[in-house]
Scaffold this active site. Structure first.
Site, PDB file in Angstrom:
ATOM      1  N   ALA A 146      26.630 -59.242  10.067  1.00 39.43           N
ATOM      2  CA  ALA A 146      25.438 -59.368   9.223  1.00 39.43           C
ATOM      3  C   ALA A 146      24.875 -58.011   8.804  1.00 39.43           C
ATOM      4  O   ALA A 146      23.868 -57.947   8.097  1.00 39.43           O
ATOM      5  CB  ALA A 146      24.365 -60.167   9.968  1.00 39.43           C
ATOM      6  N   GLY A 147      25.515 -56.941   9.218  1.00 37.15           N
ATOM      7  CA  GLY A 147      25.025 -55.602   8.873  1.00 37.15           C
ATOM      8  C   GLY A 147      25.496 -55.163   7.503  1.00 37.15           C
ATOM      9  O   GLY A 147      26.176 -55.910   6.794  1.00 37.15           O
ATOM     10  N   ARG A 170      21.374 -38.719  24.531  1.00 34.00           N
ATOM     11  CA  ARG A 170      22.759 -39.133  24.437  1.00 34.00           C
ATOM     12  C   ARG A 170      23.129 -40.174  25.492  1.00 34.00           C
ATOM     13  O   ARG A 170      23.826 -41.138  25.219  1.00 34.00           O
ATOM     14  CB  ARG A 170      23.704 -37.928  24.544  1.00 34.00           C
ATOM     15  CG  ARG A 170      25.146 -38.370  24.348  1.00 34.00           C
ATOM     16  CD  ARG A 170      26.118 -37.227  24.333  1.00 34.00           C
ATOM     17  NE  ARG A 170      26.225 -36.619  25.646  1.00 34.00           N
ATOM     18  CZ  ARG A 170      27.093 -35.677  25.967  1.00 34.00           C
ATOM     19  NH1 ARG A 170      27.915 -35.219  25.049  1.00 34.00           N
ATOM     20  NH2 ARG A 170      27.134 -35.169  27.171  1.00 34.00           N
ATOM     21  N   ASN A 208      25.521 -48.518  24.093  1.00 34.79           N
ATOM     22  CA  ASN A 208      26.797 -48.915  23.494  1.00 34.79           C
ATOM     23  C   ASN A 208      27.790 -49.393  24.542  1.00 34.79           C
ATOM     24  O   ASN A 208      28.607 -50.276  24.258  1.00 34.79           O
ATOM     25  CB  ASN A 208      27.351 -47.790  22.623  1.00 34.79           C
ATOM     26  CG  ASN A 208      26.667 -47.791  21.272  1.00 34.79           C
ATOM     27  OD1 ASN A 208      26.829 -48.735  20.511  1.00 34.79           O
ATOM     28  ND2 ASN A 208      25.846 -46.779  21.015  1.00 34.79           N
ATOM     29  N   ASN A 228      29.429 -46.405  15.891  1.00 34.24           N
ATOM     30  CA  ASN A 228      29.324 -45.092  16.556  1.00 34.24           C
ATOM     31  C   ASN A 228      28.648 -45.148  17.909  1.00 34.24           C
ATOM     32  O   ASN A 228      27.817 -46.019  18.134  1.00 34.24           O
ATOM     33  CB  ASN A 228      28.525 -44.149  15.630  1.00 34.24           C
ATOM     34  CG  ASN A 228      29.383 -43.682  14.487  1.00 34.24           C
ATOM     35  OD1 ASN A 228      30.554 -43.358  14.687  1.00 34.24           O
ATOM     36  ND2 ASN A 228      28.806 -43.647  13.296  1.00 34.24           N
ATOM     37  N   ASP A 232      36.284 -40.105   7.010  1.00 29.47           N
ATOM     38  CA  ASP A 232      36.286 -38.632   6.964  1.00 29.47           C
ATOM     39  C   ASP A 232      37.503 -38.143   6.184  1.00 29.47           C
ATOM     40  O   ASP A 232      37.422 -37.213   5.376  1.00 29.47           O
ATOM     41  CB  ASP A 232      36.300 -38.079   8.389  1.00 29.47           C
ATOM     42  CG  ASP A 232      35.194 -38.693   9.232  1.00 29.47           C
ATOM     43  OD1 ASP A 232      34.021 -38.490   8.894  1.00 29.47           O
ATOM     44  OD2 ASP A 232      35.518 -39.412  10.202  1.00 29.47           O
ATOM     45  N   ARG A 240      36.971 -38.749   2.533  1.00 24.72           N
ATOM     46  CA  ARG A 240      35.993 -37.781   2.017  1.00 24.72           C
ATOM     47  C   ARG A 240      36.664 -36.429   1.786  1.00 24.72           C
ATOM     48  O   ARG A 240      36.425 -35.755   0.778  1.00 24.72           O
ATOM     49  CB  ARG A 240      34.855 -37.611   3.034  1.00 24.72           C
ATOM     50  CG  ARG A 240      33.900 -38.805   3.095  1.00 24.72           C
ATOM     51  CD  ARG A 240      33.030 -38.743   4.336  1.00 24.72           C
ATOM     52  NE  ARG A 240      31.956 -39.745   4.299  1.00 24.72           N
ATOM     53  CZ  ARG A 240      31.209 -40.071   5.348  1.00 24.72           C
ATOM     54  NH1 ARG A 240      31.409 -39.484   6.531  1.00 24.72           N
ATOM     55  NH2 ARG A 240      30.261 -40.978   5.239  1.00 24.72           N
ATOM     56  N   HIS A 248      34.913 -38.362  15.531  1.00 21.54           N
ATOM     57  CA  HIS A 248      34.176 -38.756  14.328  1.00 21.54           C
ATOM     58  C   HIS A 248      32.715 -38.348  14.532  1.00 21.54           C
ATOM     59  O   HIS A 248      31.880 -39.141  14.941  1.00 21.54           O
ATOM     60  CB  HIS A 248      34.271 -40.266  14.073  1.00 21.54           C
ATOM     61  CG  HIS A 248      33.297 -40.722  13.034  1.00 21.54           C
ATOM     62  ND1 HIS A 248      33.404 -40.374  11.714  1.00 21.54           N
ATOM     63  CD2 HIS A 248      32.167 -41.452  13.125  1.00 21.54           C
ATOM     64  CE1 HIS A 248      32.381 -40.871  11.041  1.00 21.54           C
ATOM     65  NE2 HIS A 248      31.608 -41.535  11.876  1.00 21.54           N
TER      66      HIS A 248
END
Ligand code: NAX
Length: 328
Positions: free
Chosen positions: A13-14, A98, A105, A131, A159, A162, A187
């Site tokens: 749903a993000g 952190r 997570n 992340n 990345d 890019r 990353h």
């Protein structure tokens, strides 16, 4: 074959989920001959929005979409999964250390790894987008002892893309003429986009853009900080480009990389290029026979060595921190 492939997407749903699901259902993830069944995994608060996205998917009448199921519990979400895209994660919010970020997570990727171990299909392939992607992938992998470690990967393809685009712009050539670029390491802002082996229309990139000041002062920081630049411009983080990169990663993993070229992916290190075994680090990779292989034998000069080492040191710190927190 006409048997649908089960694709589980977390964080469905993000904003990345919204950009990703339509591309999967249209056939771009696995190719135009492969039907897919979507399994959307959300937290309970996200289920209603996921149902809305599923309604829109229905309304596309995609010929390859064989079904959509929505779950709020990982064991059900990963049951029978052949491909799992782990997008949902806990973002860093103001004042978060952190350790807090890694713990939050860990609380997501530990049970998801265990659920993949318990119920995913034998050929499961996992891509972690959420992340900190490399370390989240490591946590999930460590909780799936019965799944070959090489099936857990972290996304550095955004990345990579890019970097392709920035180099093409500098050289004044179409993106398709650039080959053999590499993203090394994490990353994160420490990643190292390496053009020393890159080719532009088959010529060494260094013949075309022999400009060390541009490399150090412009190219590397532009690629590494692109995520922040997108947030500043758009008021939201990269979504469609992240979804596109996830599609590229899985498509190449399943279908192979083009002859003579390679790409970048976070995969479990076998110790190549001095990256400690077991870390999930980005490397130059080819996909051969449905498996990622690290491109071997590249010369790494002093400039590149220092940058690869710095990013790998950050991965070691993250791994040590999640070990101390008891997450792996
Ligand atoms: P959003 O906040 O829009 O969506 C995240 C979704 O995940 C939410 O719907 C939330 O309910 C769901 N979610 C949270 N915990 C979950 C759980 N345990 N199980 C299932 N679903 C869960 O974030 P979005 O912009 O879509 O970004 C998702 C992640 O991708 C973030 O961690 C982001 O940092 C990361 N990114 C990674 C990139 C990469 O190159 N590797 C680039 C883009 C992006 O920044």
């Amino acid at each position: 074959s006409n048997t649908p492939v089960n694709v589980t997407v977390t964080g469905a749903a993000g904003q990345i989920g919204y950009a990703l699901l339509f591309r999967i259902a249209s056939g771009q993830l696995l190719g135009p001959d492969t039907p897919v069944k979507l399994r959307l995994l959300e937290i309970p608060q996200g289920v209603k929005a996921a149902e809305g996205t599923a309604m829109e998917l229905d309304d596309c009448a995609f010929p390859l979409l064989a079904g959509i199921d929505i779950f709020d519990e990982p064991n059900a979400g990963f049951e029978g999964a052949n491909v799992a895209l782990l997008v949902g994660a806990r973002p860093r919010t103001a004042g978060m250390e952190r350790g807090d970020l890694l713990s939050a997570n860990g609380g997501i990727f530990k049970p998801q790894g265990a659920a993949i171990n318990a119920g995913a299909a034998d050929d499961i392939r996992v891509l972690v987008v959420g992340n900190p992607a490399n370390t989240n992938a490591l946590i999930a992998q460590q909780h799936a002892p019965d799944v070959p470690a090489e099936r857990f990967t972290a996304m550095t393809r955004l990345d990579h893309n890019r970097a392709l685009s920035q180099l093409a712009k500098k050289a004044g050539v179409p993106v398709a003429e650039i080959t053999r670029l590499t993203i090394w390491g994490n990353h994160s802002a420490t990643q190292y986009p390496d053009i020393f082996h890159a080719e532009i229309a088959g010529r060494p990139a260094s013949d075309v853009v022999a400009d060390q000041a541009w490399l150090e002062g412009d190219f590397i920081p532009t690629v590494a900080k692109r995520g922040a630049a997108i947030i500043a411009a758009r008021g939201a983080s990269s979504a469609a480009s992240a979804a596109n990169a996830a599609v590229d990663h899985v498509f190449d993993w399943v279908n192979g990389t083009p002859e003579g070229d390679w790409t970048s992916a976070g995969i479990v290190s076998d110790g190549s290029y001095g990256v400690p075994e077991g870390l999930i680090s980005s490397f130059p990779v080819r996909s051969v026979g449905g498996r990622w292989e690290i491109v071997q034998g590249l010369d790494v000069d002093e400039f590149s060595r220092a940058r690869i080492d710095a990013s790998v040191a950050e991965l070691v710190e993250e791994r040590d921190a999640v070990r101390e927190l008891g997450l792996i």
